[in-house]
Scaffold this active site. Sequence first.
Site, PDB file in Angstrom:
ATOM      1  N   LYS A  80     -10.379   6.857   2.631  1.00 32.26           N
ATOM      2  CA  LYS A  80     -10.262   5.429   2.357  1.00 32.26           C
ATOM      3  C   LYS A  80     -11.659   4.834   2.305  1.00 32.26           C
ATOM      4  O   LYS A  80     -12.593   5.382   2.899  1.00 32.26           O
ATOM      5  CB  LYS A  80      -9.468   4.777   3.495  1.00 32.26           C
ATOM      6  CG  LYS A  80      -8.840   3.478   3.130  1.00 32.26           C
ATOM      7  CD  LYS A  80      -7.437   3.654   2.573  1.00 32.26           C
ATOM      8  CE  LYS A  80      -6.835   2.312   2.181  1.00 32.26           C
ATOM      9  NZ  LYS A  80      -5.487   2.405   1.674  1.00 32.26           N
ATOM     10  N   GLY A 180       4.704 -11.504   3.833  1.00 29.14           N
ATOM     11  CA  GLY A 180       3.719 -11.241   2.783  1.00 29.14           C
ATOM     12  C   GLY A 180       4.384 -10.943   1.457  1.00 29.14           C
ATOM     13  O   GLY A 180       4.955  -9.860   1.261  1.00 29.14           O
ATOM     14  N   VAL A 181       4.362 -11.937   0.551  1.00 28.15           N
ATOM     15  CA  VAL A 181       4.960 -11.698  -0.771  1.00 28.15           C
ATOM     16  C   VAL A 181       3.848 -11.645  -1.825  1.00 28.15           C
ATOM     17  O   VAL A 181       3.757 -12.457  -2.726  1.00 28.15           O
ATOM     18  CB  VAL A 181       6.056 -12.729  -1.134  1.00 28.15           C
ATOM     19  CG1 VAL A 181       7.402 -12.237  -0.673  1.00 28.15           C
ATOM     20  CG2 VAL A 181       5.774 -14.110  -0.542  1.00 28.15           C
ATOM     21  N   GLY A 182       2.976 -10.651  -1.639  1.00 28.77           N
ATOM     22  CA  GLY A 182       1.900 -10.396  -2.588  1.00 28.77           C
ATOM     23  C   GLY A 182       2.361  -9.368  -3.603  1.00 28.77           C
ATOM     24  O   GLY A 182       3.526  -9.355  -4.033  1.00 28.77           O
ATOM     25  N   ASN A 183       1.466  -8.461  -3.979  1.00 29.53           N
ATOM     26  CA  ASN A 183       1.776  -7.474  -5.018  1.00 29.53           C
ATOM     27  C   ASN A 183       3.015  -6.654  -4.707  1.00 29.53           C
ATOM     28  O   ASN A 183       3.878  -6.463  -5.556  1.00 29.53           O
ATOM     29  CB  ASN A 183       0.589  -6.523  -5.201  1.00 29.53           C
ATOM     30  CG  ASN A 183      -0.552  -7.201  -5.913  1.00 29.53           C
ATOM     31  OD1 ASN A 183      -0.338  -7.988  -6.835  1.00 29.53           O
ATOM     32  ND2 ASN A 183      -1.770  -6.927  -5.474  1.00 29.53           N
ATOM     33  N   VAL A 184       3.098  -6.138  -3.478  1.00 22.86           N
ATOM     34  CA  VAL A 184       4.241  -5.289  -3.120  1.00 22.86           C
ATOM     35  C   VAL A 184       5.420  -6.134  -2.641  1.00 22.86           C
ATOM     36  O   VAL A 184       6.554  -5.954  -3.098  1.00 22.86           O
ATOM     37  CB  VAL A 184       3.847  -4.265  -2.022  1.00 22.86           C
ATOM     38  CG1 VAL A 184       5.059  -3.430  -1.617  1.00 22.86           C
ATOM     39  CG2 VAL A 184       2.716  -3.370  -2.495  1.00 22.86           C
ATOM     40  N   GLY A 185       5.144  -7.064  -1.728  1.00 27.33           N
ATOM     41  CA  GLY A 185       6.223  -7.845  -1.115  1.00 27.33           C
ATOM     42  C   GLY A 185       7.056  -8.615  -2.122  1.00 27.33           C
ATOM     43  O   GLY A 185       8.288  -8.658  -2.015  1.00 27.33           O
TER      44      GLY A 185
HETATM   45  P1  NAD Z   1      -1.498  -8.209  -1.283  1.00 25.81           P
HETATM   46  O1  NAD Z   1      -2.811  -8.653  -0.754  1.00 25.81           O
HETATM   47  O2  NAD Z   1      -1.190  -8.349  -2.716  1.00 25.81           O
HETATM   48  O3  NAD Z   1      -0.300  -8.935  -0.493  1.00 25.81           O
HETATM   49  C1  NAD Z   1      -0.333  -9.202   0.863  1.00 25.81           C
HETATM   50  C2  NAD Z   1       0.246 -10.578   1.050  1.00 25.81           C
HETATM   51  O4  NAD Z   1       0.331 -10.855   2.450  1.00 25.81           O
HETATM   52  C3  NAD Z   1      -0.619 -11.683   0.447  1.00 25.81           C
HETATM   53  O5  NAD Z   1       0.184 -12.513  -0.363  1.00 25.81           O
HETATM   54  C4  NAD Z   1      -1.184 -12.411   1.652  1.00 25.81           C
HETATM   55  O6  NAD Z   1      -1.397 -13.783   1.401  1.00 25.81           O
HETATM   56  C5  NAD Z   1      -0.097 -12.184   2.678  1.00 25.81           C
HETATM   57  N1  NAD Z   1      -0.519 -12.310   4.070  1.00 25.81           N
HETATM   58  C6  NAD Z   1      -1.686 -11.937   4.639  1.00 25.81           C
HETATM   59  N2  NAD Z   1      -1.687 -12.230   5.948  1.00 25.81           N
HETATM   60  C7  NAD Z   1      -0.479 -12.777   6.205  1.00 25.81           C
HETATM   61  C8  NAD Z   1       0.133 -13.293   7.381  1.00 25.81           C
HETATM   62  N3  NAD Z   1      -0.493 -13.307   8.546  1.00 25.81           N
HETATM   63  N4  NAD Z   1       1.396 -13.767   7.302  1.00 25.81           N
HETATM   64  C9  NAD Z   1       2.049 -13.785   6.117  1.00 25.81           C
HETATM   65  N5  NAD Z   1       1.515 -13.318   4.971  1.00 25.81           N
HETATM   66  C10 NAD Z   1       0.267 -12.832   5.016  1.00 25.81           C
HETATM   67  O7  NAD Z   1      -1.349  -6.695  -0.807  1.00 25.81           O
HETATM   68  P2  NAD Z   1      -0.263  -5.643  -1.308  1.00 25.81           P
HETATM   69  O8  NAD Z   1      -0.904  -4.764  -2.314  1.00 25.81           O
HETATM   70  O9  NAD Z   1       1.011  -6.317  -1.602  1.00 25.81           O
HETATM   71  O10 NAD Z   1      -0.082  -4.771   0.017  1.00 25.81           O
HETATM   72  C11 NAD Z   1       0.662  -5.253   1.126  1.00 25.81           C
HETATM   73  C12 NAD Z   1       0.569  -4.271   2.282  1.00 25.81           C
HETATM   74  O11 NAD Z   1       1.082  -3.015   1.862  1.00 25.81           O
HETATM   75  C13 NAD Z   1      -0.867  -4.005   2.760  1.00 25.81           C
HETATM   76  O12 NAD Z   1      -0.837  -3.767   4.146  1.00 25.81           O
HETATM   77  C14 NAD Z   1      -1.233  -2.729   2.046  1.00 25.81           C
HETATM   78  O13 NAD Z   1      -2.212  -1.985   2.746  1.00 25.81           O
HETATM   79  C15 NAD Z   1       0.082  -2.008   2.037  1.00 25.81           C
HETATM   80  N6  NAD Z   1       0.209  -1.035   0.944  1.00 25.81           N
HETATM   81  C16 NAD Z   1       0.048  -1.434  -0.341  1.00 25.81           C
HETATM   82  C17 NAD Z   1       0.158  -0.491  -1.358  1.00 25.81           C
HETATM   83  C18 NAD Z   1       0.023  -0.897  -2.811  1.00 25.81           C
HETATM   84  O14 NAD Z   1       0.330  -0.077  -3.686  1.00 25.81           O
HETATM   85  N7  NAD Z   1      -0.399  -2.102  -3.117  1.00 25.81           N
HETATM   86  C19 NAD Z   1       0.426   0.855  -1.055  1.00 25.81           C
HETATM   87  C20 NAD Z   1       0.623   1.209   0.292  1.00 25.81           C
HETATM   88  C21 NAD Z   1       0.504   0.257   1.289  1.00 25.81           C
END
Ligand code: NAD
Length: 359
Positions: A80, A180-185
């Site tokens: 990483k 967390g409703v970002g990329n994955v959520g």
């Molecule tokens: P992202 O940054 O797109 O989404 C994360 C979301 O969480 C954001 O919208 C952010 O505003 C929100 N957030 C941050 N702190 C918060 C809090 N205290 N309370 C509520 N919401 C909060 O990231 P992502 O790519 O969606 O990844 C989400 C998680 O999944 C991360 O921990 C990441 O390491 C893990 N993950 C992601 C992937 C991937 O393919 N993107 C793969 C494996 C694991």
Amino acid sequence: MSIFSHSAYDKHEQVAFYQDAKSGLKAIIAVHNTNLGPSLGGCRMWPYADDGEALEDVLRLSRGMTYKSAMAGLKLGGGKAVIIGDPRKDKTPELLRAMGEFINTLGGRYITAEDSGTSVADMKVIGETTEFVSGLVEGIETGGDPSPSTAYGVFVGLKATARHRWGRDDLQGLKVSIQGVGNVGFRLAKLLKDAGAEIYVTDIFQDNIDRAVNELGATAVGSDEIFDLDVDLFAPCAMGAILNDDTIARLKVGAIAGAANNQLAEERHAAVLREKGILYAPDYVVNAGGIIDVYYQQQGGDYDPLQVKAHIDRIGDTMQEIFERAGETGETTAHVADRIAEERFGHEDAVKKTDTAAA
Ligand code: NAD
């Protein structure tokens, strides 16, 4: 700050630090284990409070990648990278190109990809100075972004969790909270909505919450309130260490399955969850969809989405195996998952245990 005796060091093969005064880059690459293949893991950009926080994060995340890839049956090791800085303010093409040069110095022992704070577009810039970058295949629908596959894998893992916990095959009416409703959520929320689940969401950015409410009919809750909800299943999809003494005491859910890495603040919290009757789906098993996708992108040749999907579907079988073994042995699901992964990548403790068993 100690390195070799750091509590998160755990037999890392290599940890490299890099500073480029011209671009302002300060970064760390951690290579945990390369027994199964070159280490592959995302490059995170985050405004860490200090170097110690960045080191701890990269060590924990790279170790997690070894376990995740081994568990998913991939010929990859775990690594990483972290860039210390605010992705919204400090990210420049010069800084990303300097990151590519840093990655090059490891000669292919570490391959990078997207993570929190970095995007497909950033990988393209990093790719100008290093060939050891993945997650940017041309001509596929996602452009190489692993997030849709991660979300699908979490959905598969969540269904297996619901099946084991409640003996049900459908998610109709199941109440799921998502932190967390970002990329994955967000993508997970969409899959859940399509499957008939009731969704509760929180985020630290109002626009992300609004999108889930307006497009998916989700119910918005406060960022702290998420731990007190009376729902069936909790899906942490924001950040790590959110399952701790305080939050576990407040949770009323029957199961946890989400995308965030390193959800347990400490290993012992797996036992605390079990004692409370909460079924925990180990994070790195459930969130392996993205690395599976990236692995197929790395293979060269034709990228076949159906082949990727079939591999991700196996997360459901793996979850079932873990739940069954945990039920038989009385161990926590997290412990069972670690033992299976260690058997696969040849962790010396696991090898010794196997030898003893054979003797
Ligand atoms: P992202 O940054 O797109 O989404 C994360 C979301 O969480 C954001 O919208 C952010 O505003 C929100 N957030 C941050 N702190 C918060 C809090 N205290 N309370 C509520 N919401 C909060 O990231 P992502 O790519 O969606 O990844 C989400 C998680 O999944 C991360 O921990 C990441 O390491 C893990 N993950 C992601 C992937 C991937 O393919 N993107 C793969 C494996 C694991």
